[in-house]
Design a protein around this motif. Structure first.
Motif, PDB file in Angstrom:
ATOM      1  N   TRP A   1     -53.829  38.230   8.255  1.00 47.18           N
ATOM      2  CA  TRP A   1     -54.990  37.614   7.615  1.00 47.18           C
ATOM      3  C   TRP A   1     -56.296  38.114   8.220  1.00 47.18           C
ATOM      4  CZ3 TRP A   1     -54.053  34.518   3.457  1.00 47.18           C
ATOM      5  CH2 TRP A   1     -55.139  33.845   2.898  1.00 47.18           C
ATOM      6  N   THR A   2     -57.184  38.592   7.360  1.00 45.90           N
ATOM      7  CA  THR A   2     -58.454  39.143   7.825  1.00 45.90           C
ATOM      8  C   THR A   2     -59.586  38.143   7.663  1.00 45.90           C
ATOM      9  OG1 THR A   2     -59.023  40.056   5.659  1.00 45.90           O
ATOM     10  CG2 THR A   2     -57.703  41.458   7.143  1.00 45.90           C
ATOM     11  N   THR A   3     -60.669  38.406   8.358  1.00 49.31           N
ATOM     12  CA  THR A   3     -61.859  37.575   8.191  1.00 49.31           C
ATOM     13  C   THR A   3     -62.367  37.667   6.761  1.00 49.31           C
ATOM     14  OG1 THR A   3     -62.441  37.915  10.512  1.00 49.31           O
ATOM     15  CG2 THR A   3     -64.198  37.153   9.062  1.00 49.31           C
ATOM     16  N   ASN A   4     -62.253  38.834   6.171  1.00 46.14           N
ATOM     17  CA  ASN A   4     -62.690  39.023   4.789  1.00 46.14           C
ATOM     18  C   ASN A   4     -61.872  38.194   3.806  1.00 46.14           C
ATOM     19  OD1 ASN A   4     -64.403  40.647   2.889  1.00 46.14           O
ATOM     20  ND2 ASN A   4     -62.387  41.260   2.129  1.00 46.14           N
ATOM     21  N   ALA A   5     -60.616  37.881   4.151  1.00 50.12           N
ATOM     22  CA  ALA A   5     -59.769  37.068   3.279  1.00 50.12           C
ATOM     23  C   ALA A   5     -60.198  35.605   3.260  1.00 50.12           C
ATOM     24  CB  ALA A   5     -58.308  37.172   3.719  1.00 50.12           C
ATOM     25  N   GLY A   6     -61.020  35.220   4.233  1.00 52.30           N
ATOM     26  CA  GLY A   6     -61.541  33.865   4.274  1.00 52.30           C
ATOM     27  C   GLY A   6     -61.023  33.077   5.463  1.00 52.30           C
ATOM     28  N   ILE A   7     -61.901  32.853   6.440  1.00 57.14           N
ATOM     29  CA  ILE A   7     -61.552  32.023   7.590  1.00 57.14           C
ATOM     30  C   ILE A   7     -62.714  31.075   7.864  1.00 57.14           C
ATOM     31  CG2 ILE A   7     -60.155  33.880   8.584  1.00 57.14           C
ATOM     32  CD1 ILE A   7     -62.398  34.142  10.750  1.00 57.14           C
ATOM     33  N   ASP A   8     -62.450  30.018   8.603  1.00 59.24           N
ATOM     34  CA  ASP A   8     -63.509  29.091   8.986  1.00 59.24           C
ATOM     35  C   ASP A   8     -64.559  29.824   9.819  1.00 59.24           C
ATOM     36  OD1 ASP A   8     -62.034  27.141   7.738  1.00 59.24           O
ATOM     37  OD2 ASP A   8     -61.253  26.251   9.590  1.00 59.24           O
ATOM     38  N   ASN A   9     -65.808  29.670   9.440  1.00 57.43           N
ATOM     39  CA  ASN A   9     -66.948  30.255  10.157  1.00 57.43           C
ATOM     40  C   ASN A   9     -66.940  31.790  10.160  1.00 57.43           C
ATOM     41  OD1 ASN A   9     -67.978  27.646  10.992  1.00 57.43           O
ATOM     42  ND2 ASN A   9     -66.296  27.597  12.469  1.00 57.43           N
ATOM     43  N   GLY A  10     -66.205  32.371   9.240  1.00 52.85           N
ATOM     44  CA  GLY A  10     -66.110  33.827   9.202  1.00 52.85           C
ATOM     45  C   GLY A  10     -67.435  34.505   8.898  1.00 52.85           C
ATOM     46  N   ALA A  11     -68.184  33.962   7.954  1.00 54.27           N
ATOM     47  CA  ALA A  11     -69.446  34.592   7.560  1.00 54.27           C
ATOM     48  C   ALA A  11     -70.413  34.671   8.728  1.00 54.27           C
ATOM     49  CB  ALA A  11     -70.077  33.818   6.400  1.00 54.27           C
ATOM     50  N   ALA A  12     -70.390  33.676   9.595  1.00 51.35           N
ATOM     51  CA  ALA A  12     -71.288  33.687  10.749  1.00 51.35           C
ATOM     52  C   ALA A  12     -70.828  34.659  11.824  1.00 51.35           C
ATOM     53  CB  ALA A  12     -71.386  32.275  11.336  1.00 51.35           C
ATOM     54  N   GLU A  13     -69.537  34.949  11.864  1.00 50.15           N
ATOM     55  CA  GLU A  13     -68.989  35.805  12.913  1.00 50.15           C
ATOM     56  C   GLU A  13     -69.150  37.301  12.605  1.00 50.15           C
ATOM     57  OE1 GLU A  13     -67.956  35.078  15.829  1.00 50.15           O
ATOM     58  OE2 GLU A  13     -67.854  32.904  15.684  1.00 50.15           O
ATOM     59  N   ILE A  14     -69.148  37.646  11.337  1.00 51.77           N
ATOM     60  CA  ILE A  14     -69.181  39.070  10.975  1.00 51.77           C
ATOM     61  C   ILE A  14     -70.397  39.800  11.526  1.00 51.77           C
ATOM     62  CG2 ILE A  14     -69.361  40.678   9.039  1.00 51.77           C
ATOM     63  CD1 ILE A  14     -67.511  38.794   7.459  1.00 51.77           C
ATOM     64  N   PRO A  15     -71.623  39.276  11.363  1.00 53.59           N
ATOM     65  CA  PRO A  15     -72.782  40.029  11.873  1.00 53.59           C
ATOM     66  C   PRO A  15     -72.774  40.194  13.394  1.00 53.59           C
ATOM     67  CG  PRO A  15     -73.457  38.301  10.331  1.00 53.59           C
ATOM     68  CD  PRO A  15     -72.021  38.049  10.662  1.00 53.59           C
ATOM     69  N   LYS A  16     -72.035  39.352  14.087  1.00 56.50           N
ATOM     70  CA  LYS A  16     -72.009  39.412  15.560  1.00 56.50           C
ATOM     71  C   LYS A  16     -70.959  40.372  16.100  1.00 56.50           C
ATOM     72  CE  LYS A  16     -71.441  34.887  15.948  1.00 56.50           C
ATOM     73  NZ  LYS A  16     -71.328  33.543  16.535  1.00 56.50           N
ATOM     74  N   ALA A  17     -70.204  41.029  15.198  1.00 59.73           N
ATOM     75  CA  ALA A  17     -69.043  41.827  15.627  1.00 59.73           C
ATOM     76  C   ALA A  17     -69.416  43.249  16.028  1.00 59.73           C
ATOM     77  CB  ALA A  17     -67.994  41.838  14.521  1.00 59.73           C
TER      78      ALA A  17
ATOM     79  N   GLU B   1     -51.460  21.400   3.972  1.00 62.30           N
ATOM     80  CA  GLU B   1     -51.486  21.729   2.547  1.00 62.30           C
ATOM     81  C   GLU B   1     -51.557  23.232   2.295  1.00 62.30           C
ATOM     82  OE1 GLU B   1     -51.102  19.470   0.197  1.00 62.30           O
ATOM     83  OE2 GLU B   1     -51.065  17.831   1.659  1.00 62.30           O
ATOM     84  N   ASP B   2     -51.753  24.003   3.353  1.00 63.92           N
ATOM     85  CA  ASP B   2     -51.965  25.451   3.202  1.00 63.92           C
ATOM     86  C   ASP B   2     -51.181  26.173   4.295  1.00 63.92           C
ATOM     87  OD1 ASP B   2     -52.861  28.054   2.895  1.00 63.92           O
ATOM     88  OD2 ASP B   2     -54.988  27.503   2.732  1.00 63.92           O
ATOM     89  N   ILE B   3     -50.271  27.035   3.886  1.00 67.01           N
ATOM     90  CA  ILE B   3     -49.449  27.763   4.864  1.00 67.01           C
ATOM     91  C   ILE B   3     -50.272  28.789   5.638  1.00 67.01           C
ATOM     92  CG2 ILE B   3     -48.683  29.717   3.438  1.00 67.01           C
ATOM     93  CD1 ILE B   3     -45.810  29.105   4.497  1.00 67.01           C
ATOM     94  N   HIS B   4     -51.504  29.022   5.175  1.00 70.36           N
ATOM     95  CA  HIS B   4     -52.429  29.931   5.856  1.00 70.36           C
ATOM     96  C   HIS B   4     -53.629  29.135   6.375  1.00 70.36           C
ATOM     97  CE1 HIS B   4     -50.544  32.735   2.771  1.00 70.36           C
ATOM     98  NE2 HIS B   4     -50.090  33.153   3.936  1.00 70.36           N
ATOM     99  N   PRO B   5     -53.492  28.462   7.502  1.00 69.23           N
ATOM    100  CA  PRO B   5     -54.647  27.719   8.047  1.00 69.23           C
ATOM    101  C   PRO B   5     -55.812  28.672   8.293  1.00 69.23           C
ATOM    102  CG  PRO B   5     -52.616  27.216   9.256  1.00 69.23           C
ATOM    103  CD  PRO B   5     -52.315  28.380   8.376  1.00 69.23           C
ATOM    104  N   ARG B   6     -57.015  28.217   7.989  1.00 74.65           N
ATOM    105  CA  ARG B   6     -58.170  29.114   8.052  1.00 74.65           C
ATOM    106  C   ARG B   6     -58.862  29.127   9.422  1.00 74.65           C
ATOM    107  NH1 ARG B   6     -58.571  30.950   2.684  1.00 74.65           N
ATOM    108  NH2 ARG B   6     -56.515  30.364   1.862  1.00 74.65           N
ATOM    109  N   ASN B   7     -58.421  28.285  10.333  1.00 77.59           N
ATOM    110  CA  ASN B   7     -58.988  28.335  11.673  1.00 77.59           C
ATOM    111  C   ASN B   7     -58.272  29.416  12.479  1.00 77.59           C
ATOM    112  OD1 ASN B   7     -59.936  28.032  14.265  1.00 77.59           O
ATOM    113  ND2 ASN B   7     -59.792  25.804  14.287  1.00 77.59           N
ATOM    114  N   LYS B   8     -58.703  30.632  12.304  1.00 78.47           N
ATOM    115  CA  LYS B   8     -58.115  31.750  13.047  1.00 78.47           C
ATOM    116  C   LYS B   8     -58.832  31.986  14.376  1.00 78.47           C
ATOM    117  CE  LYS B   8     -55.307  32.688   9.655  1.00 78.47           C
ATOM    118  NZ  LYS B   8     -53.995  32.027   9.679  1.00 78.47           N
ATOM    119  N   ILE B   9     -60.056  31.487  14.495  1.00 76.22           N
ATOM    120  CA  ILE B   9     -60.809  31.714  15.720  1.00 76.22           C
ATOM    121  C   ILE B   9     -60.106  31.062  16.901  1.00 76.22           C
ATOM    122  CG2 ILE B   9     -62.983  31.306  16.916  1.00 76.22           C
ATOM    123  CD1 ILE B   9     -64.404  31.500  14.224  1.00 76.22           C
TER     124      ILE B   9
END
Length: 469
Positions: free
Chosen positions: A120-136, A335-343
């Motif tokens: 699972w990538t950040t682009n696929a959708g994770i919690d707070n992903g949009a804020a993390e991308i510019p800092k990478a 409810e989701d087999i792909h939890p979005r809290n990957k951080i």
């Protein structure tokens, strides 16, 4: 006319053959510019060339020229001794032709593998992903992604290339891998190389050398029961052959594993399968590297308790040396087999590695893990590892998800209370308890934590855990 034509094609053939000789030396894709090599290690570097062709490999960190000759199979390999973390360096590989690898860093190299939650990538959708991308922007973190492929036999190479971590590349790499690597990099102040080789929906069997599975009748029988699915392979070795074998023996610091959802139908088998995978990889690499993995999050699987059983199989795998497990029952999504809290998944894996691999003493890396139980009259006292700082109830006044059973092995809901660094469990209908279990439900989100804020793992000490309803 015919003679001229024959001469023309003969000249073309000679040109092709001579060109092939000139371009004889080549490398697998895992060796390339921008790569990270494991620090303070004797690494193996390998490739291909014409039989008997002399190959010289020279690294800029010591300017030592290491020579060898390609075998009659057109293969060669050399050993290089890497320095402490640093760079950038260059590596020159020279035979009839020359390959110059640039911007090579020396640091810590980790393999990230499993199924979709690792993929699972950040682009696929994770919690707070949009804020993390510019800092990478981390020039000393490098990514290599192995594309999905399967094969009937071990392959020699993979597609892919090393890339520098930027806001443009980070969104398309494993999110768990990235946040793990960032934490390692920031804590150790050294380069980190991350290799992602994962495939959503795949059972663990596909990631093991099929010869290792063939050694166990139980594993063979279980693998034969797997049903074909449209989204990926299920037969032993199919991903291993194409996505793991070509990486061996690229030197690793360790491996991260996030998988198990595709094996919940046979959790008893997984208790043997996961240790077999770990042992197989270590044998293939000739390296007993650390193997850290993620316990499954709560999710509404179809068969009652199968998720809990798989979590217990994962907990039991901790008896395998040099392993570690993080529990994520508090950051999942039933409810989701792909939890979005990957951080937080990545950070917990990193803290595990920082403590166990890199010797950081001030990090609590695990929640409470079952150690033992003791019957005390009509109660059972449960002791835990990783409870040195004490146990706490989170989000409630009463502990949840404990069950107790008598000799009939019929578990009932039990009350539980903290007693120092132990838990006292009892139920009025069980006068003579003999067994206890915890979080034995697919969607259990228990509230037992240690004071470091990490959740306790599911446990069922009985031999028949895979049959316990």
């Amino acid at each position: 006319m015919l003679r001229n034509a024959l001469q023309f094609w003969a000249i073309c053939l000679l040109f092709l053959l001579s060109n092939q000789t000139v371009k004889a030396v080549s490398l697998p894709k895992i060796f390339g510019s921008h790569m990270v090599l494991q620090q303070n290690a004797e690494i193996t570097m390998w490739g291909w060339g014409n039989p008997s062709e002399e190959i010289t490999v020279t690294s800029s960190w010591n300017q030592e020229a290491v020579k060898t000759k390609a075998s009659n199979l057109a293969q060669w390999q050399v050993k290089l001794k890497t320095p402490a973390a640093g760079g950038p360096f260059t590596i020159m590989v020279k035979g009839h032709n020359a390959i110059n690898l640039e911007d090579v860093l020396i640091g810590e190299v980790w393999l990230c593998s499993g199924q979709s939650n690792m993929e699972w990538t950040t682009n696929a959708g994770i919690d707070n992903g949009a804020a993390e991308i510019p800092k990478a922007n981390f020039p000393s973190i490098r990514f290599f992604t192995v594309p999905r492929k399967s094969a009937d036999g071990a392959q020699l190479d993979v597609d892919g290339q090393w890339v520098v971590c930027t806001p443009q590349t980070m969104p398309y790499f494993s999110a768990v891998g990235y946040f793990f690597g960032r934490q390692i990099h920031q804590n150790l102040s050294m380069p980190v190389g991350l290799i992602n080789s994962s495939w959503g929906g795949t059972p663990a069997e596909v990631w093991v050398n099929p010869q290792a599975i063939a050694k166990s009748e139980n594993l063979v029988d279980a693998a034969a029961k797997l049903k074909e699915v449209p989204w990926g392979p299920v037969r032993p070795g199919k991903a291993y052959n194409a996505m793991i074998a070509p990486l061996i023996p690229f030197r690793l610091a360790g491996a991260l594993w996030y998988q198990g959802e595709a094996n919940v139908s046979d959790p008893g088998n997984y208790a043997q399968l996961l240790p077999a995978l770990i042992q197989n990889w270590r044998q293939e690499w000739s390296n007993d590297f650390p193997f850290y993995y993620v316990q499954l999050a709560p999710y509404k699987y179809g068969r009652p308790h199968e998720g809990a059983m798989l979590r217990e199989a994962q907990r039991r795998t901790l008896t395998t040396p040099n392993t570690g497990m993080i529990v994520i029952s508090d950051i999942g999504n039933k409810e989701d087999i792909h939890p979005r809290n990957k951080i937080d998944v990545g950070l917990r894996l990193a803290n595990l590695a920082l403590a166990k691999t890199y010797g950081k003493k001030d990090i609590v890396y695990s929640g409470p893990l079952y150690r033992s139980m003791k019957v005390e009259g009509n109660k059972i006292r449960v002791s835990f590892d990783h409870a040195e700082s004490g146990l706490v109830v989170k989000n409630g006044k009463e502990l949840t998800d404990f069950e107790i059973a008598g000799s009939d092995q019929k578990f009932v809901k039990a009350s539980a209370r903290i007693s120092g660094k132990t838990i006292i469990v009892q139920a009025p209908e069980v006068k003579d308890p003999v067994a206890v279990r915890f979080a034995w439900d697919n969607i259990a989100e228990p509230n037992l934590f240690n004071k470091a804020g990490l959740p306790a793992s599911t446990f069922h000490p009985g031999d028949n855990f895979a049959d316990s309803q």
